[in-house]
Write a protein that holds these residues in place. Sequence first.
Motif, mmCIF file in Angstrom:
data_model
loop_
_atom_site.group_PDB
_atom_site.id
_atom_site.type_symbol
_atom_site.label_atom_id
_atom_site.label_comp_id
_atom_site.label_asym_id
_atom_site.label_seq_id
_atom_site.Cartn_x
_atom_site.Cartn_y
_atom_site.Cartn_z
ATOM 1 N N GLY A 123 -46.975 15.015 -62.591
ATOM 2 C CA GLY A 123 -46.141 15.846 -61.734
ATOM 3 C C GLY A 123 -46.031 15.327 -60.318
ATOM 4 N N ASP A 124 -46.595 14.161 -60.051
ATOM 5 C CA ASP A 124 -46.543 13.547 -58.720
ATOM 6 C C ASP A 124 -45.212 12.811 -58.568
ATOM 7 O OD1 ASP A 124 -46.885 12.282 -56.329
ATOM 8 O OD2 ASP A 124 -48.598 11.062 -56.933
ATOM 9 N N LEU A 125 -44.337 13.347 -57.732
ATOM 10 C CA LEU A 125 -42.998 12.777 -57.560
ATOM 11 C C LEU A 125 -42.876 11.975 -56.273
ATOM 12 C CD1 LEU A 125 -40.802 15.817 -58.695
ATOM 13 C CD2 LEU A 125 -41.825 13.997 -60.078
ATOM 14 N N SER A 126 -44.007 11.522 -55.751
ATOM 15 C CA SER A 126 -43.980 10.765 -54.498
ATOM 16 C C SER A 126 -43.240 9.440 -54.652
ATOM 17 C CB SER A 126 -45.406 10.504 -53.999
ATOM 18 O OG SER A 126 -46.162 9.764 -54.959
ATOM 19 N N GLU A 127 -43.116 8.938 -55.874
ATOM 20 C CA GLU A 127 -42.399 7.687 -56.108
ATOM 21 C C GLU A 127 -40.963 7.924 -56.589
ATOM 22 O OE1 GLU A 127 -44.679 5.208 -58.703
ATOM 23 O OE2 GLU A 127 -46.057 4.600 -57.120
ATOM 24 N N ASN A 128 -40.471 9.128 -56.370
ATOM 25 C CA ASN A 128 -39.080 9.419 -56.723
ATOM 26 C C ASN A 128 -38.173 8.804 -55.650
ATOM 27 O OD1 ASN A 128 -36.791 10.440 -57.964
ATOM 28 N ND2 ASN A 128 -37.031 12.495 -57.083
ATOM 29 N N ILE A 129 -37.960 7.515 -55.765
ATOM 30 C CA ILE A 129 -37.305 6.721 -54.731
ATOM 31 C C ILE A 129 -35.846 7.132 -54.545
ATOM 32 C CG2 ILE A 129 -36.526 4.371 -54.176
ATOM 33 C CD1 ILE A 129 -39.032 3.331 -55.548
ATOM 34 N N LEU A 130 -35.427 7.212 -53.277
ATOM 35 C CA LEU A 130 -34.028 7.413 -52.955
ATOM 36 C C LEU A 130 -33.353 6.049 -52.979
ATOM 37 C CD1 LEU A 130 -31.995 9.640 -52.096
ATOM 38 C CD2 LEU A 130 -32.482 8.995 -49.731
ATOM 39 N N GLN A 167 -35.917 17.946 -62.969
ATOM 40 C CA GLN A 167 -36.336 17.428 -61.664
ATOM 41 C C GLN A 167 -35.159 17.046 -60.770
ATOM 42 O OE1 GLN A 167 -39.579 17.668 -61.099
ATOM 43 N NE2 GLN A 167 -39.735 18.334 -63.230
ATOM 44 N N SER A 168 -33.958 16.976 -61.327
ATOM 45 C CA SER A 168 -32.834 16.420 -60.570
ATOM 46 C C SER A 168 -32.163 17.432 -59.647
ATOM 47 C CB SER A 168 -31.785 15.855 -61.539
ATOM 48 O OG SER A 168 -31.249 16.890 -62.342
ATOM 49 N N ASN A 169 -32.690 18.657 -59.570
ATOM 50 C CA ASN A 169 -32.048 19.678 -58.756
ATOM 51 C C ASN A 169 -32.404 19.570 -57.272
ATOM 52 O OD1 ASN A 169 -30.852 20.896 -61.026
ATOM 53 N ND2 ASN A 169 -32.730 21.983 -61.493
ATOM 54 N N ASP A 170 -33.622 19.149 -56.954
ATOM 55 C CA ASP A 170 -34.075 19.079 -55.579
ATOM 56 C C ASP A 170 -33.941 17.637 -55.091
ATOM 57 O OD1 ASP A 170 -35.152 19.609 -53.139
ATOM 58 O OD2 ASP A 170 -37.234 19.663 -53.831
ATOM 59 N N ILE A 171 -32.787 17.314 -54.536
ATOM 60 C CA ILE A 171 -32.499 15.945 -54.127
ATOM 61 C C ILE A 171 -32.509 15.863 -52.610
ATOM 62 C CG2 ILE A 171 -30.808 14.072 -54.228
ATOM 63 C CD1 ILE A 171 -29.785 15.366 -56.814
ATOM 64 N N PRO A 172 -33.316 15.005 -52.030
ATOM 65 C CA PRO A 172 -33.363 14.915 -50.559
ATOM 66 C C PRO A 172 -32.035 14.409 -50.009
ATOM 67 C CG PRO A 172 -34.561 13.095 -51.555
ATOM 68 C CD PRO A 172 -34.212 14.037 -52.676
ATOM 69 N N PRO A 173 -31.686 14.836 -48.793
ATOM 70 C CA PRO A 173 -30.417 14.389 -48.208
ATOM 71 C C PRO A 173 -30.449 12.913 -47.869
ATOM 72 C CG PRO A 173 -31.717 15.598 -46.595
ATOM 73 C CD PRO A 173 -32.439 15.725 -47.903
ATOM 74 N N GLY A 174 -29.314 12.289 -47.964
ATOM 75 C CA GLY A 174 -29.186 10.897 -47.581
ATOM 76 C C GLY A 174 -28.041 10.747 -46.593
ATOM 77 N N VAL A 175 -27.978 9.623 -45.940
ATOM 78 C CA VAL A 175 -26.904 9.352 -44.989
ATOM 79 C C VAL A 175 -25.838 8.528 -45.696
ATOM 80 C CG1 VAL A 175 -26.298 8.258 -42.810
ATOM 81 C CG2 VAL A 175 -28.486 9.439 -43.038
ATOM 82 N N TYR A 176 -24.625 9.058 -45.734
ATOM 83 C CA TYR A 176 -23.529 8.365 -46.398
ATOM 84 C C TYR A 176 -22.448 8.062 -45.371
ATOM 85 C CZ TYR A 176 -19.970 7.089 -49.799
ATOM 86 O OH TYR A 176 -19.023 6.402 -50.523
ATOM 87 N N HIS A 177 -22.030 6.796 -45.316
ATOM 88 C CA HIS A 177 -20.959 6.382 -44.427
ATOM 89 C C HIS A 177 -19.677 6.188 -45.233
ATOM 90 C CE1 HIS A 177 -24.546 5.375 -42.012
ATOM 91 N NE2 HIS A 177 -23.760 5.662 -40.982
ATOM 92 N N ILE A 178 -18.654 6.881 -44.824
ATOM 93 C CA ILE A 178 -17.370 6.862 -45.520
ATOM 94 C C ILE A 178 -16.705 5.498 -45.354
ATOM 95 C CG2 ILE A 178 -15.066 7.894 -45.560
ATOM 96 C CD1 ILE A 178 -16.455 10.471 -44.437
ATOM 97 N N GLU A 179 -16.143 5.005 -46.455
ATOM 98 C CA GLU A 179 -15.406 3.734 -46.436
ATOM 99 C C GLU A 179 -14.214 3.854 -47.391
ATOM 100 O OE1 GLU A 179 -16.005 1.324 -44.442
ATOM 101 O OE2 GLU A 179 -18.056 1.718 -43.763
ATOM 102 N N PRO A 180 -13.191 3.016 -47.212
ATOM 103 C CA PRO A 180 -12.101 2.980 -48.193
ATOM 104 C C PRO A 180 -12.633 2.517 -49.549
ATOM 105 C CG PRO A 180 -11.528 1.770 -46.184
ATOM 106 C CD PRO A 180 -12.989 2.069 -46.105
ATOM 107 N N PRO A 181 -12.181 3.065 -50.653
ATOM 108 C CA PRO A 181 -11.169 4.123 -50.812
ATOM 109 C C PRO A 181 -11.787 5.471 -51.168
ATOM 110 C CG PRO A 181 -11.352 2.905 -52.850
ATOM 111 C CD PRO A 181 -12.436 2.376 -51.931
ATOM 112 N N ASP A 182 -12.830 5.895 -50.452
ATOM 113 C CA ASP A 182 -13.424 7.209 -50.698
ATOM 114 C C ASP A 182 -12.370 8.301 -50.527
ATOM 115 O OD1 ASP A 182 -15.990 6.267 -51.206
ATOM 116 O OD2 ASP A 182 -16.596 6.360 -49.107
#
Length: 241
Positions: free
Chosen positions: A191-198, A38-53
Amino acid sequence: MRSVFAIFCTLALAALAGGCAPKGPSPTEKMNLWLNAQSNDIPPGVYHIEPPDVIAIQAPQIPELNGKGGIVTAEGTLTFNLVGNVPVAGKTPEQVANLLAQLCSKYYGKEALDIAVRVTEYRSKQIYVFGRVGTPGIKPFTGRDTILKVLADSRLVDGAWDERIVIVRPSEDPNVKQRVTLDLTKMYDSGDLSENILLEEGDLVYVPPTPLTSFGIAVNRVLFPFRPAISLTTMVMTGGI
């Protein structure tokens, strides 16, 4: 009295051993296989770059930028020979790419401003995973971490209570729900993945032990001082000595 002690020793040894291993994949192993699928289809998230990335730049037609990047400094910048210090902290990779394109437009035509930015090492933000998993501890937060992906990466171990996965989210707002309990078994069966929380930065994921596992752990703690005596008694009773 001897028979009572023998029964006590048998129960204690069963608790210590955790029972015999079943033939074929265990329920936990099957669950882990499902999690990985199930871990292949991951919805996009917003990531903000910070030190020390650590970030990397792709700009095929701009040699001064292409393949460059590095660790974001404590001041939140990266330095490039062509455009100097560039503030990147607090921006998404797409925003950094747009800023670099704007700065490079002074030196290159529009057709050359095909720039992409990606985070190669997530160092500035964390999530936390504890309980009945193979690799507990601090994990990097990427903005694309669903509960199923995190559990797949951490690997459930025997005795994990699949029906009571707990997510604790720190928040200063009392109106925000800070604790959620998920039934992983229900998701697996239906098979209901509606609770696959980001997940969000700072989330804590706890996989509790089942009641039976908790009982076994408690018995282990009580009987720990008596393990040598129990082992010796068992050997005597079974003719090992």
